[in-house]
Design a protein around this motif. Structure first.
Motif, PDB file in Angstrom:
ATOM      1  N   ASP A 249       9.511   0.092  -1.580  1.00 48.14           N
ATOM      2  CA  ASP A 249       8.206  -0.574  -1.606  1.00 48.14           C
ATOM      3  C   ASP A 249       8.358  -1.909  -2.338  1.00 48.14           C
ATOM      4  O   ASP A 249       8.534  -1.945  -3.547  1.00 48.14           O
TER       5      ASP A 249
ATOM      6  N   SER B 274       1.625   0.438  -0.368  1.00 47.17           N
ATOM      7  CA  SER B 274       1.846   1.625  -1.189  1.00 47.17           C
ATOM      8  C   SER B 274       1.199   2.850  -0.568  1.00 47.17           C
ATOM      9  O   SER B 274       1.705   3.960  -0.698  1.00 47.17           O
TER      10      SER B 274
ATOM     11  N   THR C 149       1.105  -3.271  -7.183  1.00 51.96           N
ATOM     12  CA  THR C 149       2.503  -2.872  -7.326  1.00 51.96           C
ATOM     13  C   THR C 149       3.321  -4.056  -7.818  1.00 51.96           C
ATOM     14  O   THR C 149       3.376  -5.086  -7.155  1.00 51.96           O
TER      15      THR C 149
END
Ligand SMILES: Nc1nc2c(ncn2[C@@H]2O[C@H](COP(=O)(O)OP(=O)(O)OP(=O)(O)O)[C@@H](O)[C@H]2O)c(=O)[nH]1
Ligand SMILES: [Mg+2]
Lengths: 471, 80, 255
Positions: free
Chosen positions: C70, C31, C51
């Protein structure tokens, strides 16, 4: 199997005879093969130049997770963070309140002198502006202090250590150790906490974590707890200790939330969500030096302002609605008072009153607006017209018959009632089940009613006894 | 084939290290352990136990990883 | 993007949006790299699992548009958890133009496990060895050239938190999509017996597989009885099989 198409089936038939029998052995050999290569490459590409002395880091880790100090340190850090938040927020809150309510007076003057109709003044100033002013002055300072402190611990790498310490309790409750991490996220916002439950692989344990996330006091509820604790617990002792006692009250509520989480997890894993604890792997990353500047900017801009904005967006219409309800009359009684009247008997049983229950109900979209609605409800009942400080709030609440028992019950019910609308919606998105979403609201609500009933009746009995003795 | 009276990972005292011989876990969890680097032959160092003694943190291929004792019991090791 | 007549447009190149998948172990700084490249503010935190939702962001570099995805951090792509399944399916079946693998310089061996698995799926890979500052502090020296040589893909060392190495990374990504770099990814060599089976199965699979699925990888999945790869199998002669007809035939087969 149903997703495999015809050619797939043909291929399986063709290839099946070629597949060696022992699957687990094959998987092992595949992973071993990859790791052999990885080891080989990294041996050639990585050189250890100086032997690194990780002693400080290891020592720190050893202390933070040690047998005797692990838990006390967690408790200490929690108390410290809250103490800094409460002490630090006190003065700015007062300042903001007096500033914003000074503006209110000017606006009122302006409206009156320009001859605006009184209902417009009511909706805009006494409804919308006033609840906005309360939300901002009560919420902004504690959040602006709490978020950076929390992010600091998060960036340092402390959260996985907490999970490491706590896992045994969660294991006994039949839950997953990473539930602890999702609870930590819940302290910021329960909706975020529910989403973070995705780190738990086992569906059963993930559901347990989702259903219990509301027992982590979120930032929409912290300010209410902090204000009430300061007003009612803080004034029980000398001024110098008041924020300490207020802190301890909030810590006690948080601890109760953690205990409730464990208890409900335990009960769920033995009733509705039976099963054995699944596999648990937790990586403990190295401690990293937090980037202070970055933390300050990010947590202020992204989190504080984001949460505040959400509160403002909901508080303004809710404030207007409350004002309208409080000022629309059906045969001499306002609609607000009417509903409050219906709810009052239940409220009284639970140590509260009808207006408090309305505030909880109207607070469904966002917990942040509980306090403004409560204040407006009381104000419309007509005891005073201006309210511009925590002291004034204290007088207002005392005027409406509040005692420390009322404050305690409100704090408990704030911990134990339905999750806010955003959280419920997130739970629905994550579980794709209306049934579990309803359960997520009913479990804490039932607990909240039960606990406040018991506390209130218990406190009354004690009061009776002590009155009997002294009389 | 399991070698009788062989050690498992929880028998190793804190501070010592051992070599993975075999993993008794089956299914997806076995795969997970393997993916973490617990392949036969790799070294594991026992770093510390949590306050309640369970879970325990192990150093596996450069990363500190906590496993519950009942899972670690399924990992057979030898100490040389 | 506003196109004007004076702006030279090289066919599709200029308007194409290149998709880059961002993969890697948990907590290696994916990230942070994502934020650095896209200028967005994904939350980062020093614990694995920060995340959990898929984030997308775009950036513009040397006249090209990129979309960066991502992915959740995983230790492997064996699909034993939802996260791993998501990451694997994206890299394999969503067919990004590039896969950028971020790894932790302080424990390269564990990270290479994932890198090698990704190299079995696709050869469009760039490796970003992050946390170089931390590795240095801990007394490791990571030989980037050696890694490039050994893995057969471009490797860039970075310290994403301070932004070091990121402009080089962007240039390498650009060179990759421009076709200026040819990769020769290192393939894992398994034990001889396994290799025989892999080759045998791969040979038989090839006619059925779309050309973007690596037959060696597919053979490995079948060997471990993971049949999900067969969802993507078509008859080469009739590539546009309609799902409806397929479903009917499957039903017939299963009867
Ligand atoms: N010292 C140093 N720290 C870094 C670097 N890159 C990232 N970090 C830190 O490493 C931690 C993890 O970073 P993230 O970007 O959240 O990692 P991630 O890979 O997205 O993690 P998951 O989302 O949990 O898989 C954060 O505390 C970052 O500040 C770096 O180059 N050097
Ligand atoms: Mg991340």
């Amino acid at each position: 199997m149903s997703t495999i198409n015809k050619h797939g089936l043909l291929i399986i038939r063709e290839i099946e005879p070629l597949l060696p029998g022992n699957v687990s052995n094959i998987k092992d050999r595949i992973v071993s093969g990859i790791y052999r290569q990885a080891e080989d490459i990294s041996a050639q590409a990585v050189r250890t130049e100086s032997s690194y002395q990780a002693s400080l880091e290891t020592k720190l880790d050893g202390i933070l997770t040690s047998r005797w100090l692990g838990f006390p340190i967690m408790l200490f850090l929690l108390t410290l963070v809250l103490w800094i938040t409460i002490t630090g927020a006190n003065y700015p809150s007062q300042l903001l309140a007096s500033g914003l309510f000074w503006i209110e007076k000017q606006l009122l003057n302006l409206f009156v002198t320009s001859g605006a109709p009184s209902w417009l003044t009511g909706v805009l100033i006494l409804g919308m502006y006033r609840s906005l002013a309360w939300v901002v002055s009560v919420m902004l300072p504690p959040m602006a202090i709490f978020f950076p402190l929390f992010t600091l611990l998060e960036d340092l790498g402390y959260l996985p250590r907490v999970a490491f310490n706590m896992d045994n309790l969660f294991r006994r409750a039949g839950a997953h150790g990473k539930q602890c991490l999702t609870m930590c996220m819940g302290f910021g916002c329960n909706a975020a906490g529910v989403t973070s439950c995705r780190i738990i692989d086992s569906p059963r344990e993930r559901l347990i974590a989702i259903l219990t996330n509301t027992f982590s006091i979120c930032n929409g509820r912290f300010p209410t707890l902090i204000s009430l604790a300061t007003i009612f617990m803080g004034t029980l002792v000398a001024r110098a200790f008041s924020s300490t006692l207020a802190t301890l009250a909030v810590v006690a509520i948080i601890m109760m939330g953690i205990l409730t989480t464990l208890l409900v997890s335990y009960l769920l894993s033995r009733t509705l969500l039976q099963g054995v604890p699944s596999f648990f792997v937790l990586e403990l990353p190295p401690f990293r030096k937090p980037q202070l500047g970055q933390i300050l900017i990010r947590s202020l801009l992204d989190r504080t302002l984001f949460v505040l904005w959400r509160a403002v967006v909901i508080a303004a219409p809710a404030g207007a609605l409350t004002w309208i309800l409080a000022n629309s009359f059906v045969a001499d009684t306002s609609i607000f008072a009417l509903i409050a009247g219906w709810l009052d008997p239940l409220g009284q049983l639970m140590g509260m009153d009808g207006i408090i229950l309305i505030a909880f109900l109207l607070g469904l979209p966002a917990n942040e607006i509980f306090l403004p609605i409560l204040i407006m409800g009381y104000l419309s009942a007509g005891s005073m017209l201006e309210l511009d400080s925590l002291n004034a709030l204290r007088t207002l609440l005392l005027d409406h018959g509040w005692t420390w028992i009322t404050a305690l019950c409100v704090m408990l019910f704030s911990l134990l009632h339905f999750p806010c609308g955003t959280t419920l919606y997130t739970i629905f998105k994550e579980t794709r089940s209306a049934r579990w979403t309803i359960m997520a609201a009913l479990i804490p609500l039932a607990l909240g009613i039960l606990v406040t009933l018991i506390v209130n009746q218990g406190a009354r009995i004690i009061n009776c006894f002590s009155a009997g003795f002294s009389g | 084939m399991v070698i009788p009276n062989s050690l498992s990972l929880i028998d190793i005292p804190v501070g010592d290290s051992a070599r993975v011989v075999n993993i008794l876990t089956i299914g997806a969890n076995r795969r997970r352990l393997l993916d973490l680097g617990l392949v036969p032959g790799s070294r594991v160092e026992v770093i510390r136990r949590s306050p309640a003694g369970n879970p325990t943190a192990y150093l596996i291929k450069g990363t500190l990883i906590a496993l519950r004792n009942e899972d670690a019991r399924q990992i057979l090791v030898d100490t040389n | 993007m506003i196109k004007t007549a004076s702006l030279p447009v090289h066919g599709q190149e200029a308007t194409k949006n290149f998709v880059i998948a961002l993969a890697g172990n948990p907590n290696v700084g994916k990230s942070t790299v994502f934020n650095r490249l896209t200028g967005l503010k994904q939350h980062t935190g020093n614990w694995p699992g920060k995340t959990v939702t898929r984030a997308e962001g775009t950036f513009f570099h040397r006249n090209r548009h990129y979309t960066l995805v991502d992915l959740p951090g995983t230790y492997s792509l064996h699909a034993s958890s939802t996260d791993e399944q998501v990451a694997r399916d994206f890299i394999c079946f969503a067919r990004p133009d590039l896969t950028l693998v971020v790894c932790d310089a302080t424990c390269l061996e564990r990270n290479l496990n994932l890198v090698l698995q990704i190299l079995e799926i696709t050869d469009r890979v760039v490796l970003c060895v992050n946390l170089m500052d931390e590795a240095k502090r801990k007394g490791f020296r990571v030989d980037i050239d050696m890694l490039t040589h050994k893995l057969g893909i471009p490797v860039v060392g970075t310290a994403a938190r301070s932004g070091r190495g990121l402009s080089r990374l962007k240039n390498v990504l650009d060179d990759m999509v421009a076709g200026k770099i040819v990769t020769t990814p290192q393939q894992v060599v398994y034990d001889p017996e396994l290799e025989t089976s892999i080759n045998e199965i791969a040979k038989r699979l090839t006619p059925y597989l779309p050309d973007w699925i690596n037959s060696r990888w597919a053979a490995l999945r079948l060997l471990e009885r993971d049949y999900s790869v067969l969802d993507h199998i078509t008859d080469n002669k009739n590539k546009n099989y309609s799902p409806r007809i397929l479903k009917k035939e499957v039903a017939l087969c299963l009867q």
